[in-house]
Design an enzyme around this catalytic site. Structure first.
Site, PDB file in Angstrom:
ATOM      1  N   GLN A 160      58.054  64.505 -57.108  1.00 30.56           N
ATOM      2  CA  GLN A 160      57.283  65.675 -56.706  1.00 30.56           C
ATOM      3  C   GLN A 160      58.202  66.873 -56.515  1.00 30.56           C
ATOM      4  O   GLN A 160      59.327  66.751 -56.035  1.00 30.56           O
ATOM      5  CB  GLN A 160      56.541  65.368 -55.410  1.00 30.56           C
ATOM      6  CG  GLN A 160      55.609  66.461 -54.931  1.00 30.56           C
ATOM      7  CD  GLN A 160      54.845  66.032 -53.700  1.00 30.56           C
ATOM      8  OE1 GLN A 160      54.753  64.846 -53.383  1.00 30.56           O
ATOM      9  NE2 GLN A 160      54.268  66.992 -52.982  1.00 30.56           N
ATOM     10  N   SER A 170      61.800  58.969 -55.756  1.00 30.85           N
ATOM     11  CA  SER A 170      60.589  58.972 -54.936  1.00 30.85           C
ATOM     12  C   SER A 170      59.370  58.620 -55.784  1.00 30.85           C
ATOM     13  O   SER A 170      59.263  57.507 -56.282  1.00 30.85           O
ATOM     14  CB  SER A 170      60.441  60.318 -54.229  1.00 30.85           C
ATOM     15  OG  SER A 170      59.404  60.286 -53.281  1.00 30.85           O
ATOM     16  N   LEU A 171      58.450  59.549 -55.981  1.00 34.56           N
ATOM     17  CA  LEU A 171      57.299  59.320 -56.851  1.00 34.56           C
ATOM     18  C   LEU A 171      57.729  58.760 -58.202  1.00 34.56           C
ATOM     19  O   LEU A 171      57.045  57.911 -58.785  1.00 34.56           O
ATOM     20  CB  LEU A 171      56.540  60.632 -57.051  1.00 34.56           C
ATOM     21  CG  LEU A 171      55.573  60.673 -58.237  1.00 34.56           C
ATOM     22  CD1 LEU A 171      54.358  59.825 -57.941  1.00 34.56           C
ATOM     23  CD2 LEU A 171      55.202  62.101 -58.580  1.00 34.56           C
ATOM     24  N   ARG A 188      48.683  56.685 -52.875  1.00 38.82           N
ATOM     25  CA  ARG A 188      49.899  57.167 -52.207  1.00 38.82           C
ATOM     26  C   ARG A 188      49.836  58.673 -51.956  1.00 38.82           C
ATOM     27  O   ARG A 188      50.129  59.162 -50.860  1.00 38.82           O
ATOM     28  CB  ARG A 188      51.116  56.827 -53.060  1.00 38.82           C
ATOM     29  CG  ARG A 188      52.476  57.254 -52.499  1.00 38.82           C
ATOM     30  CD  ARG A 188      53.549  56.863 -53.515  1.00 38.82           C
ATOM     31  NE  ARG A 188      54.908  57.068 -53.038  1.00 38.82           N
ATOM     32  CZ  ARG A 188      55.626  58.173 -53.228  1.00 38.82           C
ATOM     33  NH1 ARG A 188      55.073  59.203 -53.855  1.00 38.82           N
ATOM     34  NH2 ARG A 188      56.861  58.252 -52.782  1.00 38.82           N
ATOM     35  N   HIS A 217      59.535  60.759 -46.486  1.00 41.12           N
ATOM     36  CA  HIS A 217      60.621  59.796 -46.285  1.00 41.12           C
ATOM     37  C   HIS A 217      61.164  59.860 -44.853  1.00 41.12           C
ATOM     38  O   HIS A 217      62.366  59.871 -44.622  1.00 41.12           O
ATOM     39  CB  HIS A 217      61.732  60.020 -47.326  1.00 41.12           C
ATOM     40  CG  HIS A 217      61.219  59.923 -48.723  1.00 41.12           C
ATOM     41  ND1 HIS A 217      60.785  58.733 -49.264  1.00 41.12           N
ATOM     42  CD2 HIS A 217      61.031  60.878 -49.675  1.00 41.12           C
ATOM     43  CE1 HIS A 217      60.355  58.961 -50.504  1.00 41.12           C
ATOM     44  NE2 HIS A 217      60.488  60.237 -50.766  1.00 41.12           N
ATOM     45  N   GLN A 251      59.876  52.739 -48.810  1.00 42.13           N
ATOM     46  CA  GLN A 251      60.298  53.994 -49.437  1.00 42.13           C
ATOM     47  C   GLN A 251      59.667  55.204 -48.762  1.00 42.13           C
ATOM     48  O   GLN A 251      60.295  56.265 -48.654  1.00 42.13           O
ATOM     49  CB  GLN A 251      59.943  53.971 -50.931  1.00 42.13           C
ATOM     50  CG  GLN A 251      60.580  55.094 -51.724  1.00 42.13           C
ATOM     51  CD  GLN A 251      59.606  55.713 -52.708  1.00 42.13           C
ATOM     52  OE1 GLN A 251      58.536  56.190 -52.316  1.00 42.13           O
ATOM     53  NE2 GLN A 251      59.970  55.700 -53.973  1.00 42.13           N
TER      54      GLN A 251
END
Length: 319
Positions: free
Chosen positions: A21, A101-102, A126, A210, A259
């Site tokens: 993202q 991440s994503l 998510r 996070h 995560q």
């Protein structure tokens, strides 16, 4: 794509990396519109109930900042880039994947660990869960420039000792560490940053990603993961939370939940790709070139090829 436009990468081991993202922008799907990979827009739309073509072609950038829309859009474009590069035979030397991440969900899909249907379902849930968590407990993020993990950790601990919330959220590259927490906590970290020889650049996000602020999202994601099967993949995937490579036999549900509330260990993940897994070339698949720039800082000796549009495939000539 015209014949002869696609080249092949060197047969030495390569790693595939997928952005997260923050790389979204209006018209981000336009480069892929005339390629066979564009059919993914329709497939993703059917699985998520959103008009993905509208998101990728006409939705303004400020609207795409919304967490759920941003994640779905970046994920789809990353898979388009992967599909087109694979169709060209440009990824034949791939041995491993990692995503920021994503981007980890695109990596798991590309590796064959997740089906497209399951991956879209998880990305959708998510994104929605993270957006709801933002609204429940607003937060923000910043990047410390000039501070390593030790300095960033000590700075965050100092701020928390003052009663404010801030944690290390991303270990992106040497001298670039992300912080996440309350607006006051990140603001105080910015004030203290010069004391560790750094400066803090605030990020335009509405959530403390996070970090413990994402605990409600982690709970919702855990519920969704109970119905998902992770298969043995044909490529290893390096996990964000521990920078270790896994196949489908790894505990991906547990890794995915962790995560959301743990730092993304991107610098270590890249070193796992280029060290332990022997990747001598990395290919960034998706919008923008954020990961390419980070990788240049992490390991200047590694060749990195960003594929952010079909035109980038012209440069993938066999060596």
């Amino acid at each position: 794509m015209p014949p002869g436009r696609c080249g092949k990468l060197t047969p030495t081991p390569i790693g595939l990396v997928f952005p997260g993202q923050g790389t979204q922008r209006q018209g981000m799907g336009e480069p892929w519109r005339d390629t066979p990979a564009w059919s993914l827009a329709g497939e993703v739309s059917r699985h998520c109930g959103q008009d993905v073509e509208e998101l990728l072609l006409r939705t303004p950038t400020d609207v795409l900042r919304r967490t759920d829309l941003a994640q779905l859009s970046v994920f789809t474009v990353a898979l388009m880039a992967h599909a087109e590069a694979a169709r060209c035979g440009a990824l034949d030397g791939a041995v491993a994947c990692a995503g920021h991440s994503l981007g980890e969900y695109a990596a798991l899909t590309a590796a064959g660990v997740l089906t497209l249907r399951d991956a879209v379902s998880l990305v959708t849930i998510r994104g929605q869960a993270m957006r709801d968590a933002e609204q429940l407990r607003p937060g923000t993020m910043g990047v410390l420039i000039g501070a390593g993990l030790r300095e960033a950790g000590e700075l965050a601990a100092e701020v928390r000792a003052e009663g404010l919330d801030v944690w290390v959220a991303n270990v992106n590259a040497p001298g670039q560490t992300g912080l996440s927490g309350s607006a006051d906590g990140v603001g105080r970290a910015a004030e203290l940053a010069p004391g560790v020889g750094a400066k803090l650049i605030r990020l335009s996000v509405g959530g403390a990603f996070h970090s413990p602020f994402m605990a409600p999202a982690a709970e919702r994601l855990a519920q969704a993961l109970r119905d998902v099967r992770f298969a043995p993949g044909h490529l290893q995937v390096v996990a964000n939370v521990d920078a270790q490579p896994y196949t489908g036999d790894g505990d991906w549900p547990e890794l995915a939940v962790r995560q959301l509330v743990s730092p993304v260990r991107w610098e270590e993940s890249v070193r796992t790709l280029t060290g332990r897994l022997g990747c001598r070339r990395l290919v960034e698949l998706g919008p923008g070139r954020v990961l390419t720039n980070l990788i240049h800082r992490i390991d200047p000796g590694i060749e990195v090829t960003p594929v952010d549009g079909p035109g980038a495939l012209e440069g993938l000539a066999a060596v």
